[in-house]
Design a protein around this motif. Sequence first.
Motif, PDB file in Angstrom:
ATOM      1  N   MET A   1       0.761  -1.109  -0.060  1.00 60.86           N
ATOM      2  CA  MET A   1      -0.029  -0.017  -0.059  1.00 60.86           C
ATOM      3  C   MET A   1       0.989   1.095   0.115  1.00 60.86           C
ATOM      4  N   ARG A   2       0.322   2.125  -0.606  1.00 64.41           N
ATOM      5  CA  ARG A   2       0.995   3.535  -0.688  1.00 64.41           C
ATOM      6  C   ARG A   2       0.776   4.549   0.883  1.00 64.41           C
ATOM      7  N   PRO A   3       2.138   4.572   1.111  1.00 65.57           N
ATOM      8  CA  PRO A   3       2.280   5.353   2.561  1.00 65.57           C
ATOM      9  C   PRO A   3       1.792   6.852   2.329  1.00 65.57           C
ATOM     10  N   THR A 281     -21.877   9.454 -23.275  1.00 63.76           N
ATOM     11  CA  THR A 281     -21.241  10.073 -24.188  1.00 63.76           C
ATOM     12  C   THR A 281     -20.064   9.430 -24.733  1.00 63.76           C
ATOM     13  N   TYR A 282     -19.330   8.562 -23.919  1.00 66.76           N
ATOM     14  CA  TYR A 282     -18.028   7.815 -24.475  1.00 66.76           C
ATOM     15  C   TYR A 282     -18.237   6.968 -25.475  1.00 66.76           C
ATOM     16  N   GLY A 283     -19.479   6.229 -25.472  1.00 64.70           N
ATOM     17  CA  GLY A 283     -19.850   5.285 -26.849  1.00 64.70           C
ATOM     18  C   GLY A 283     -20.619   6.242 -27.958  1.00 64.70           C
ATOM     19  N   ASN A 361       0.505   7.933 -18.812  1.00 61.99           N
ATOM     20  CA  ASN A 361      -0.705   7.137 -18.913  1.00 61.99           C
ATOM     21  C   ASN A 361      -1.694   7.959 -19.676  1.00 61.99           C
ATOM     22  N   TYR A 362      -1.581   9.315 -19.406  1.00 56.95           N
ATOM     23  CA  TYR A 362      -2.546  10.122 -20.405  1.00 56.95           C
ATOM     24  C   TYR A 362      -2.356   9.952 -21.800  1.00 56.95           C
ATOM     25  N   LEU A 363      -1.128  10.012 -22.012  1.00 59.31           N
ATOM     26  CA  LEU A 363      -0.488   9.893 -23.543  1.00 59.31           C
ATOM     27  C   LEU A 363      -1.083   8.670 -24.109  1.00 59.31           C
ATOM     28  N   GLY A 364      -1.061   7.537 -23.566  1.00 59.87           N
ATOM     29  CA  GLY A 364      -1.616   6.226 -24.033  1.00 59.87           C
ATOM     30  C   GLY A 364      -3.184   6.250 -24.167  1.00 59.87           C
ATOM     31  N   ASP A 365      -3.831   6.887 -23.187  1.00 57.83           N
ATOM     32  CA  ASP A 365      -5.066   7.025 -23.166  1.00 57.83           C
ATOM     33  C   ASP A 365      -5.527   7.701 -24.064  1.00 57.83           C
ATOM     34  N   LEU A 366      -4.943   8.888 -24.597  1.00 54.30           N
ATOM     35  CA  LEU A 366      -5.507   9.857 -25.720  1.00 54.30           C
ATOM     36  C   LEU A 366      -5.098   9.074 -26.971  1.00 54.30           C
ATOM     37  N   HIS A 396      -6.562  19.516 -18.162  1.00 55.99           N
ATOM     38  CA  HIS A 396      -7.118  20.313 -16.937  1.00 55.99           C
ATOM     39  C   HIS A 396      -6.669  19.278 -15.560  1.00 55.99           C
ATOM     40  N   ARG A 397      -6.765  17.775 -15.786  1.00 59.61           N
ATOM     41  CA  ARG A 397      -6.452  16.973 -14.731  1.00 59.61           C
ATOM     42  C   ARG A 397      -5.154  16.965 -14.441  1.00 59.61           C
ATOM     43  N   GLU A 398      -4.160  17.138 -15.408  1.00 58.65           N
ATOM     44  CA  GLU A 398      -2.731  16.967 -15.232  1.00 58.65           C
ATOM     45  C   GLU A 398      -2.296  18.394 -14.182  1.00 58.65           C
ATOM     46  N   ARG A 400      -4.453  19.804 -12.260  1.00 62.46           N
ATOM     47  CA  ARG A 400      -4.775  19.686 -10.786  1.00 62.46           C
ATOM     48  C   ARG A 400      -3.791  18.947 -10.044  1.00 62.46           C
ATOM     49  N   ASP A 401      -3.297  17.861 -10.634  1.00 59.48           N
ATOM     50  CA  ASP A 401      -2.581  16.740 -10.151  1.00 59.48           C
ATOM     51  C   ASP A 401      -0.893  17.345  -9.870  1.00 59.48           C
ATOM     52  N   GLU A 402      -0.647  18.408 -10.870  1.00 64.53           N
ATOM     53  CA  GLU A 402       0.686  18.977 -10.766  1.00 64.53           C
ATOM     54  C   GLU A 402       0.418  19.696  -9.407  1.00 64.53           C
ATOM     55  N   ALA A 407       2.278  20.863  -3.934  1.00 64.33           N
ATOM     56  CA  ALA A 407       1.970  20.995  -2.673  1.00 64.33           C
ATOM     57  C   ALA A 407       2.490  19.985  -1.508  1.00 64.33           C
ATOM     58  N   LYS A 408       2.311  18.666  -2.369  1.00 65.79           N
ATOM     59  CA  LYS A 408       3.010  17.526  -1.338  1.00 65.79           C
ATOM     60  C   LYS A 408       4.634  17.414  -1.454  1.00 65.79           C
ATOM     61  N   TYR A 409       5.054  17.726  -2.526  1.00 67.38           N
ATOM     62  CA  TYR A 409       6.647  17.351  -2.658  1.00 67.38           C
ATOM     63  C   TYR A 409       7.697  18.424  -2.665  1.00 67.38           C
ATOM     64  N   GLY A 410       7.181  19.786  -2.981  1.00 64.77           N
ATOM     65  CA  GLY A 410       7.900  20.853  -2.957  1.00 64.77           C
ATOM     66  C   GLY A 410       8.819  20.858  -4.124  1.00 64.77           C
TER      67      GLY A 410
HETATM   68  P1  NDP Z   1      -2.337   8.997 -11.872  1.00 64.90           P
HETATM   69  O1  NDP Z   1      -2.309   7.570 -12.401  1.00 64.90           O
HETATM   70  O2  NDP Z   1      -1.861   9.780 -13.221  1.00 64.90           O
HETATM   71  O3  NDP Z   1      -1.560   9.458 -10.748  1.00 64.90           O
HETATM   72  C1  NDP Z   1      -0.958  10.627 -10.703  1.00 64.90           C
HETATM   73  C2  NDP Z   1      -0.461  10.480  -9.225  1.00 64.90           C
HETATM   74  O4  NDP Z   1       0.796   9.762  -9.384  1.00 64.90           O
HETATM   75  C3  NDP Z   1       0.372  11.719  -8.624  1.00 64.90           C
HETATM   76  O5  NDP Z   1      -0.712  12.371  -7.795  1.00 64.90           O
HETATM   77  C4  NDP Z   1       1.461  10.934  -7.699  1.00 64.90           C
HETATM   78  O6  NDP Z   1       0.747  10.657  -6.559  1.00 64.90           O
HETATM   79  C5  NDP Z   1       1.941   9.873  -8.745  1.00 64.90           C
HETATM   80  N1  NDP Z   1       3.016  10.204  -9.365  1.00 64.90           N
HETATM   81  C6  NDP Z   1       3.192  11.264 -10.179  1.00 64.90           C
HETATM   82  N2  NDP Z   1       4.430  11.258 -11.059  1.00 64.90           N
HETATM   83  C7  NDP Z   1       5.088  10.131 -10.394  1.00 64.90           C
HETATM   84  C8  NDP Z   1       6.332   9.762 -10.382  1.00 64.90           C
HETATM   85  N3  NDP Z   1       7.082  10.183 -11.473  1.00 64.90           N
HETATM   86  N4  NDP Z   1       6.748   8.645  -9.816  1.00 64.90           N
HETATM   87  C9  NDP Z   1       5.913   8.117  -9.016  1.00 64.90           C
HETATM   88  N5  NDP Z   1       4.597   8.572  -8.838  1.00 64.90           N
HETATM   89  C10 NDP Z   1       4.204   9.632  -9.422  1.00 64.90           C
HETATM   90  O7  NDP Z   1      -3.764   9.456 -11.900  1.00 64.90           O
HETATM   91  P2  NDP Z   1      -5.047   9.585 -12.279  1.00 64.90           P
HETATM   92  O8  NDP Z   1      -6.147   9.002 -11.718  1.00 64.90           O
HETATM   93  O9  NDP Z   1      -5.391  11.088 -13.100  1.00 64.90           O
HETATM   94  O10 NDP Z   1      -4.891   8.725 -13.673  1.00 64.90           O
HETATM   95  C11 NDP Z   1      -5.098   7.349 -13.736  1.00 64.90           C
HETATM   96  C12 NDP Z   1      -5.566   6.512 -14.979  1.00 64.90           C
HETATM   97  O11 NDP Z   1      -6.907   6.839 -15.334  1.00 64.90           O
HETATM   98  C13 NDP Z   1      -4.927   7.321 -16.200  1.00 64.90           C
HETATM   99  O12 NDP Z   1      -4.348   6.325 -17.121  1.00 64.90           O
HETATM  100  C14 NDP Z   1      -5.812   8.154 -16.764  1.00 64.90           C
HETATM  101  O13 NDP Z   1      -5.755   8.357 -18.149  1.00 64.90           O
HETATM  102  C15 NDP Z   1      -7.107   7.429 -16.513  1.00 64.90           C
HETATM  103  N6  NDP Z   1      -8.244   8.315 -16.497  1.00 64.90           N
HETATM  104  C16 NDP Z   1      -9.433   8.127 -17.303  1.00 64.90           C
HETATM  105  C17 NDP Z   1     -10.501   8.711 -17.409  1.00 64.90           C
HETATM  106  C18 NDP Z   1     -11.521   8.604 -18.252  1.00 64.90           C
HETATM  107  O14 NDP Z   1     -12.471   9.401 -18.071  1.00 64.90           O
HETATM  108  N7  NDP Z   1     -11.368   7.595 -19.342  1.00 64.90           N
HETATM  109  C19 NDP Z   1     -10.547   9.752 -16.345  1.00 64.90           C
HETATM  110  C20 NDP Z   1      -9.306  10.126 -15.450  1.00 64.90           C
HETATM  111  C21 NDP Z   1      -8.294   9.295 -15.613  1.00 64.90           C
HETATM  112  P3  NDP Z   1       1.595   9.956  -5.218  1.00 64.90           P
HETATM  113  O15 NDP Z   1       2.994  10.500  -5.508  1.00 64.90           O
HETATM  114  O16 NDP Z   1       0.950  10.454  -4.022  1.00 64.90           O
HETATM  115  O17 NDP Z   1       1.565   8.418  -5.534  1.00 64.90           O
END
Ligand code: NDP
Length: 429
Positions: A1-3, A281-283, A361-366, A396-398, A400-402, A407-410
């Motif tokens: 599990m992720r700590p 909408t996805y289909g 992972n976003y690249l592959g999804d797109l 947009h999600r990228e 948000r995550d960024e 904030a987490k890793y500074g």
């Molecule tokens: P991600 O799986 O991309 O996770 C992001 C998290 O990964 C970060 O918050 C960080 O969390 C960790 N991380 C980022 N960079 C690194 C790194 N270099 N090394 C280690 N850990 C890192 O999040 P999502 O939930 O956005 O995406 C998951 C999948 O779901 C993707 O493939 C996306 O394309 C897909 N998706 C599909 C959707 C759809 O509608 N079809 C909608 C949204 C997502 P931490 O460090 O805390 O572990």
Amino acid sequence: MRPTMKPHSQAAKHRSSQDTEREFGGTLGAVCIPIFLPLTVLFLICVSRSPEASVLQWPPSLPSTDQLWDPLALVLILGWIGLHALLYLMPVGKVSEGLVLRDGTRLKYPINGFHGLCISGVLLMLLLGLGAPLGYLFELLLPLAVCAIAVSFLLSVYLYIRSFWAPSHALALGGNTGNPLYDFFIGRELNPRIGDFDLKYFCELRPGLIGWVVINLGMLMKEVELRGSPSLAMILVNSFQLLYVGDALWNEEAVLTTMDIVHDGFGFMLVFGDLAWVPFTYGLQAAFLVVHPQALSSLGAAAIIALNGFGYYIFRKSNSQKNQFRRDPSHPSVAGLETIATATGKRLLVSGWWGLVRHPNYLGDLLMALAWSLPCGFSHLLPYFYVIYFTVLLIHREARDERQCRAKYGLAWDTYCRRVPYRIFPYIY
Ligand code: NDP
């Protein structure tokens, strides 16, 4: 599990459970999105079956009340959600623990979504064998969407009201601003449960996602009714999207570490996304193909299959690499990768897939999203709705995550960004 207890508990020291940061356009977004997006779903379905299939047609042809409402649709939606609730409760598959919560506990989740998909498939085949007219889903699409939207609103109201009985540590950090419109939209409670039944986890991957592929199958059967056999384009769309849904459910455990489960409250945004937006909408490509058949050459099909395969490979490998690294950094498949340390004790990957771009992972999804649209040809924009919308969503999600990672890793996050300068598309973005 992720700590992740550290970052969360550190964040909690600085931020009370009442947070005033707003996303998605704040109150204005929270008012407009719940009106605009349900109308968009209905609009897109209407357009997909109109002869012109033009998203730019103005004024749009409005459906009559008869076309919007059918009691059978309500029975099907409620029956479908009920069936999946029963499948969720089935004592099959393993039980996994989620990440550590702010109060130091972990919740347990049944990992049996793939069983749910298989059982749904068997039931559908039985129904088809008994002569059930699955192609009728094409006629029912609008009323089904109306009912799914209504269920989303009702469930969101229930979730908002019940959240006032939840202890403060059970509220999502971003969903407790005190502004009722915003909190209703973004979600107050992090993991609302009825007993052991987790409402967010249940909605995330089951009724909507499996419903999406069932609707696709309905469109394929409609094509069979109309033309005697399914087209190659329809088979590709159905197969690609089934692979995507099957993969999500096969890897269901991975959803426990996503932003949706770990960070976001369960409110209208996620409920509507899970139950109405995704399945309807996805289909759209399959609905479009029923009325707008497309000829596809074997060479064209082979190229599209290769693109989908390539996208899927990047998507699966990068997601699995990160999940493996977060679960067990000493595992042989990830132990050799280069990493950088962060002040939280967790490390960030800077080689392998996560050294290519910051969101491989976003690249592959797109790439896969593009492959789902291409079988529909180039004559209309509508089948490309998903890939366009998804590009906007993931950018947009990228962002948000960024923000959350910074904030987490500074400083460590800044170092990662310098080492891996591109976000999603190598050398482009
Ligand atoms: P991600 O799986 O991309 O996770 C992001 C998290 O990964 C970060 O918050 C960080 O969390 C960790 N991380 C980022 N960079 C690194 C790194 N270099 N090394 C280690 N850990 C890192 O999040 P999502 O939930 O956005 O995406 C998951 C999948 O779901 C993707 O493939 C996306 O394309 C897909 N998706 C599909 C959707 C759809 O509608 N079809 C909608 C949204 C997502 P931490 O460090 O805390 O572990």
